[in-house]
Design a protein around this motif. Structure first.
Motif, PDB file in Angstrom:
ATOM      1  N   ASN A 117       0.777  -1.273  -0.050  1.00  0.00           N
ATOM      2  CA  ASN A 117       0.056  -0.009  -0.190  1.00  0.00           C
ATOM      3  C   ASN A 117       0.819   1.266  -0.141  1.00  0.00           C
ATOM      4  O   ASN A 117       0.352   2.302   0.616  1.00  0.00           O
ATOM      5  CB  ASN A 117      -1.000   0.017   1.208  1.00  0.00           C
ATOM      6  N   PHE A 118       1.925   1.162  -0.659  1.00  0.00           N
ATOM      7  CA  PHE A 118       2.785   2.386  -0.732  1.00  0.00           C
ATOM      8  C   PHE A 118       3.564   2.284  -2.075  1.00  0.00           C
ATOM      9  O   PHE A 118       3.981   1.142  -2.480  1.00  0.00           O
ATOM     10  CB  PHE A 118       3.895   2.317   0.380  1.00  0.00           C
ATOM     11  N   PRO A 119       3.505   3.413  -2.917  1.00  0.00           N
ATOM     12  CA  PRO A 119       4.047   3.560  -4.104  1.00  0.00           C
ATOM     13  C   PRO A 119       5.487   2.809  -4.214  1.00  0.00           C
ATOM     14  O   PRO A 119       6.387   3.287  -3.244  1.00  0.00           O
ATOM     15  CB  PRO A 119       3.901   4.822  -4.753  1.00  0.00           C
ATOM     16  N   GLU A 120       5.888   2.322  -5.156  1.00  0.00           N
ATOM     17  CA  GLU A 120       7.295   1.877  -5.350  1.00  0.00           C
ATOM     18  C   GLU A 120       8.479   3.046  -5.398  1.00  0.00           C
ATOM     19  O   GLU A 120       9.312   3.002  -5.022  1.00  0.00           O
ATOM     20  CB  GLU A 120       7.550   0.936  -6.294  1.00  0.00           C
ATOM     21  N   PHE A 121       7.746   4.293  -5.905  1.00  0.00           N
ATOM     22  CA  PHE A 121       8.645   5.367  -6.200  1.00  0.00           C
ATOM     23  C   PHE A 121       8.009   6.621  -5.850  1.00  0.00           C
ATOM     24  O   PHE A 121       7.042   6.776  -6.223  1.00  0.00           O
ATOM     25  CB  PHE A 121       9.088   5.116  -7.591  1.00  0.00           C
ATOM     26  N   VAL A 122       8.728   7.444  -5.169  1.00  0.00           N
ATOM     27  CA  VAL A 122       8.018   8.936  -4.849  1.00  0.00           C
ATOM     28  C   VAL A 122       9.204   9.909  -5.072  1.00  0.00           C
ATOM     29  O   VAL A 122      10.195   9.752  -4.336  1.00  0.00           O
ATOM     30  CB  VAL A 122       7.480   8.491  -3.348  1.00  0.00           C
ATOM     31  N   VAL A 123       8.709  10.899  -5.228  1.00  0.00           N
ATOM     32  CA  VAL A 123       9.648  12.029  -5.328  1.00  0.00           C
ATOM     33  C   VAL A 123       8.771  13.219  -4.852  1.00  0.00           C
ATOM     34  O   VAL A 123       7.859  13.600  -4.839  1.00  0.00           O
ATOM     35  CB  VAL A 123       9.885  12.614  -6.891  1.00  0.00           C
ATOM     36  N   VAL A 124       9.394  14.065  -3.665  1.00  0.00           N
ATOM     37  CA  VAL A 124       9.155  15.132  -3.214  1.00  0.00           C
ATOM     38  C   VAL A 124      10.034  16.389  -3.365  1.00  0.00           C
ATOM     39  O   VAL A 124      11.319  16.122  -3.040  1.00  0.00           O
ATOM     40  CB  VAL A 124       8.733  14.885  -1.502  1.00  0.00           C
ATOM     41  N   GLY A 125       9.650  17.437  -3.868  1.00  0.00           N
ATOM     42  CA  GLY A 125      10.555  18.625  -4.015  1.00  0.00           C
ATOM     43  C   GLY A 125      10.218  19.502  -3.047  1.00  0.00           C
ATOM     44  O   GLY A 125       8.797  20.117  -2.942  1.00  0.00           O
ATOM     45  N   MET A 126      10.893  20.139  -2.351  1.00  0.00           N
ATOM     46  CA  MET A 126      10.688  21.273  -1.174  1.00  0.00           C
ATOM     47  C   MET A 126      11.686  22.659  -1.329  1.00  0.00           C
ATOM     48  O   MET A 126      12.798  22.381  -1.728  1.00  0.00           O
ATOM     49  CB  MET A 126      10.905  20.492   0.134  1.00  0.00           C
TER      50      MET A 126
END
Length: 358
Positions: free
Chosen positions: A36-45
């Protein structure tokens, strides 16, 4: 060692001294067999405010702030999405490679990548950072003094030799962290200046559950996130029996922070204790003197009415990542309209140098 979760929520604190330093940071998280979690995640801050998001379920880079949506165009988002798709495939392959190197088979595994830059708008000083972590430990760290890679793990030696022999790749990364990243950081600060460059004074309260409980100095509603909350005794900074909490997000985009003082009523009544709050960009100090009339309490109430509430998008991200990553720990923080000089702010440009294969 500082927690990766703290890096996500640190809103620039890991790379920002108390002052006027700004930061842009990207976090890539690749997971294996996490339900229940995406295989790949990008977060830009930028300055701790999430501006973009991508995950392998949606396969789209999307804005998380109105000012990002208004100041960019379709070309920008198509480029950002294309870059993320390439990185997604690269990092997925990297996890399989690392499993082999560490003699692992199934189970949960996490590959993380963090990079970005800082800029002090008073001194002009800049900095950069970049590193990879695998299953909670440093794997590869980029040395900003030599602009080469360092391998804390023996299993990273193969990658270290390959990447440090790639002179064009090293040059690309040096240029990105020292030049291009700074340009984009300043650009985003301009895009969101009405939000990112604003200053909002704090509301300061003294809270205590019972006469024997610690006295909490609670500052909330302030912006930006750079803050110092200190206790003073008779005009001098007081550190004994003082516990500092983390800076947290509020639902409205402002921040909160608490500092707890353990002291007996007799002690504070015979001395002058006060809480002093300083916020970045605001010259005024906000002071609360510890006297009985200033203390708010919930004695006799069934539920506290002054418990800080963590809200907002990034707080939700904290909960998700804490559950998924658990023990993951790392060391270490223009003109109006879209500027088409470069269509992507990430270090994964068309040259492919950003998505190096391990």
């Amino acid at each position: 060692m500082k927690g990766f979760i703290l890096m996500v929520l640190g809103v620039g604190h890991l790379y920002e001294a108390f002052g006027v330093s700004h930061s842009m940071t990207y976090f890539y998280t690749t997971s294996s067999e996490v339900p229940n979690f995406p295989e790949f995640v990008v977060v830009g801050m930028v300055d701790g405010v999430q501006m973009v998001h991508y995950d392998s379920n949606s396969k789209r880079m999307v804005p998380k702030q109105d000012w990002m949506n208004k100041r960019t165009n379709t070309q920008y988002w198509e480029s950002q999405t294309a870059t993320a798709l390439v990185s997604q495939e690269t990092f997925k392959t990297d996890v399989d490679i690392l499993k082999q190197r560490f003699n692992q088979s199934g189970g949960v595994h996490i590959l993380q990548y963090m990079y970005g830059c800082t800029w002090d708008d008073e001194t002009g000083q800049t900095g950069g950072f970049r590193q990879h972590g695998y299953d909670g430990e440093d794997f590869l760290v980029y040395d900003m003094k030599t602009f080469t890679w360092i391998a804390p793990k023996q299993q990273a030696e193969i990658t270290l030799r390959k990447w440090n022999r790639d002179q064009s790749g090293l040059a690309f990364r040096q240029n990105y962290l020292t030049q291009e990243c700074i340009v984009w950081l300043k650009r985003y600060l301009d895009y969101g200046k009405s939000t990112l460059m604003r200053t909002v004074p704090p509301s300061v309260s003294l809270l205590q559950k019972t006469p024997s409980s610690p006295v909490t100095c609670h500052a909330t509603g302030f912006y930006p996130s750079g803050v110092m909350v200190v206790w003073q005794k008779n005009g001098q900074d007081h550190h004994e029996d003082v516990e500092h909490g983390e800076t947290l997000h509020n639902d409205d985009g402002t921040f909160q922070k608490s500092t707890h003082l353990t002291v007996t009523p007799e002690e504070w009544k015979n001395n002058k204790y006060q809480c002093v709050v300083q916020v970045t960009g605001i010259k005024e100090d906000f002071i609360k003197v510890l006297i009985e009339s200033e203390i708010q309490t919930n004695r006799g109430d069934p539920a506290p009415n002054f418990v800080p509430i963590i809200g907002g998008v990034v707080a939700l991200l904290l909960v998700v990542v804490v559950v998924v990553l658990g023990v993951v720990i790392w060391k270490k923080k223009s003109k109006k309209g879209f500027v088409p000089a470069s269509t992507s702010d990430t270090d994964s440009e068309n040259s492919g140098k950003g998505a190096q294969k391990i």
